[in-house]
Design an enzyme around this catalytic site. Structure first.
Site, PDB file in Angstrom:
ATOM      1  N   ASN A   1       0.926  -1.152   0.123  1.00  0.00           N
ATOM      2  CA  ASN A   1       0.076  -0.070  -0.119  1.00  0.00           C
ATOM      3  C   ASN A   1       0.864   1.228   0.041  1.00  0.00           C
ATOM      4  OD1 ASN A   1       0.286  -1.358   2.587  1.00  0.00           O
ATOM      5  ND2 ASN A   1      -0.284   0.605   3.565  1.00  0.00           N
TER       6      ASN A   1
ATOM      7  N   GLN B   1      -5.007  -3.438  -2.337  1.00  0.00           N
ATOM      8  CA  GLN B   1      -4.307  -2.335  -3.528  1.00  0.00           C
ATOM      9  C   GLN B   1      -4.514  -2.828  -4.869  1.00  0.00           C
ATOM     10  OE1 GLN B   1      -3.924   0.648  -2.680  1.00  0.00           O
ATOM     11  NE2 GLN B   1      -3.997   0.285  -0.419  1.00  0.00           N
TER      12      GLN B   1
ATOM     13  N   HIS C   1     -13.479   0.066  -0.788  1.00  0.00           N
ATOM     14  CA  HIS C   1     -13.162   1.525  -0.913  1.00  0.00           C
ATOM     15  C   HIS C   1     -11.812   1.738  -1.736  1.00  0.00           C
ATOM     16  CE1 HIS C   1     -10.472   2.296   2.477  1.00  0.00           C
ATOM     17  NE2 HIS C   1     -10.578   1.082   2.793  1.00  0.00           N
TER      18      HIS C   1
ATOM     19  N   THR D   1     -27.675 -10.631   8.290  1.00  0.00           N
ATOM     20  CA  THR D   1     -28.392 -10.262   7.167  1.00  0.00           C
ATOM     21  C   THR D   1     -27.536  -9.392   6.144  1.00  0.00           C
ATOM     22  OG1 THR D   1     -30.409 -10.206   8.103  1.00  0.00           O
ATOM     23  CG2 THR D   1     -30.136  -8.896   5.951  1.00  0.00           C
TER      24      THR D   1
ATOM     25  N   CYS E   1       2.431  10.121  13.092  1.00  0.00           N
ATOM     26  CA  CYS E   1       2.605  11.102  14.179  1.00  0.00           C
ATOM     27  C   CYS E   1       2.009  10.471  15.352  1.00  0.00           C
ATOM     28  CB  CYS E   1       1.951  12.377  13.819  1.00  0.00           C
ATOM     29  SG  CYS E   1       2.088  13.789  15.161  1.00  0.00           S
TER      30      CYS E   1
END
Length: 393
Positions: free
Chosen positions: A161, A189, A211, A247, A335
């Site tokens: 990725n 990816q 996504h 479901t 970070c």
């Protein structure tokens, strides 16, 4: 291709498609009726179930066609992380050996690495984490040497990725299956960006994530080769061949199916050649503007056509990100309470702290244009040329 995406109009240049992609309007349109009109439970036996059940079957076929599998081998899940968890934990818990052994590699996605840690801690599983070379690739000989009589599963991602490095999956899977173990591939990816065919790869389990290919978040799929036995993680009503109770979210499954069909169409039409050319144009422009300061991280090839990971001498990635709000991208650091730590992926490839902290991941997508690339290159180069030049520590 839709000429312009409404979510990108008038906003910063988006070069973070490996983090998430904008939902394709055609995908949103396909799923909309199953949020409103066709709301029925696909497992019901009355008229309201007919269209949702047919849509679920159609979506399963569309995903299967993208990766060359049978429709019955597709199991819908709520995320790529869930699919990875099902593949790893499901294979281990279904194994008959006394002390199962799992092999993965050090630059895997946390969904695999963290699952391995849980399997070690809670189930006494032995885990081997293979090293990678300077390009981030696993050596098939190292895998062969690590296999034991207790190895039940090997899990290696199709493409990284961060760097876009494409692993030699077919060779790794061949070594694994010759030894009698299962092979899982996280293709989050790679799916939709490069051709994938499960039989040619020789994999037993493969993860596809919505996504990452212009569908909404919250939908993914696990390919489970016919005959492979997994222990389900979610028990209940027996949906998804008994491997994932609950479901089904028909609307999201339809979205994944539509996204898979669009991706297959683009691959067949050579659409990613355009993206590759833009990626290389971005690299060239940065290199020309900052001579001697731009260094590619990972292999030139084999690499995802949309991914460019470079380090720029003299400025940290997070400093450049802050200096150029007109461009959205990722950096080679994380970070934690204001302290930036280098990417474990880049560290595993042998990069020192200075180079890892200077890394940028620039990932292109379906709506990236030449104008976007030229603007991004100009802004990034200008900020790097005038930004901090002190030694990175």
């Amino acid at each position: 291709m839709i000429p312009e995406h409404p979510g990108l109009r008038g906003r910063p240049v988006y070069l973070d498609h490996n983090a998430t992609t904008p939902v394709d309007p055609r995908v949103a349109e396909a799923m909309q009726p199953y949020l409103t009109e066709w709301f029925g439970n696909p497992s019901s036996t009355h008229a309201y179930a007919t269209e949702p059940r047919a849509a679920l079957a159609r979506a399963r076929r569309q995903v299967a066609e993208l990766i060359g599998s049978g429709a019955a081998e597709i199991v819908f899940t709520g995320s790529g992380s869930e699919a990875d968890n099902l593949a790893l934990s499901g294979a281990v818990l279904a194994a008959t050996t006394d002390r199962p052994h799992v092999i993965t590699q050090i630059t895997e996605h946390p969904a695999v690495l963290e699952t391995c840690r849980v399997l070690e801690r809670l189930h006494g599983v032995d885990v081997t984490r293979l090293p990678v070379d300077e390009d981030g690739l696993v050596d098939p000989a190292a895998l062969a040497a690590a296999l034991t009589e207790h190895t039940v599963l090997v899990s290696v991602m199709a493409a990284n990725n961060e760097t876009g490095a494409i692993q030699p999956i077919a060779e790794l899977a061949r070594v694994t299956r010759a030894h009698g173990a299962l092979f899982h591939c996280d293709a989050a990816q790679a799916a939709g960006k490069v051709p994938l065919h499960v039989d040619e790869l020789g994999v037993d389990l493969l993860t596809v994530v919505g996504h990452k290919m212009y569908a909404p978040k919250g939908i993914a799929a696990l390919y489970v080769r016919d005959g492979v036995t997994l222990e389900p993680l979610v028990h209940g009503g027996g949906q998804e061949r008994g491997l994932r109770a609950g479901t089904e979210n028909v609307a999201l499954a339809v979205a994944l199916g539509a996204a898979a069909e669009l991706a297959a169409r683009e691959l067949a039409g050579g659409g990613h050649d355009r993206i590759r050319a833009l990626r290389d144009r971005l690299h060239t422009e940065l290199t020309k503007a900052l001579p001697g300061r731009v260094h590619l991280n990972g292999p030139a090839e084999p690499r995802l056509p949309n991914t460019l990971n470079v380090s720029i001498d003299g400025i940290r990635g997070h400093e450049l990100l802050a200096a150029v709000p007109e461009v959205a991208f990722s950096t080679g650091s994380a970070c934690h309470s204001g302290d930036h730590t280098p990417s474990p992926v880049l560290h595993a490839m042998g990069l020192d702290d200075a180079r890892a902290l200077s890394a940028l991941r620039l990932s292109l997508g379906r709506w990236t244009t030449g104008e976007d690339i030229d603007l991004a290159a100009r802004l990034l180069a200008a900020a790097a040329a005038t930004g901090p030049t002190a030694q990175v520590r």
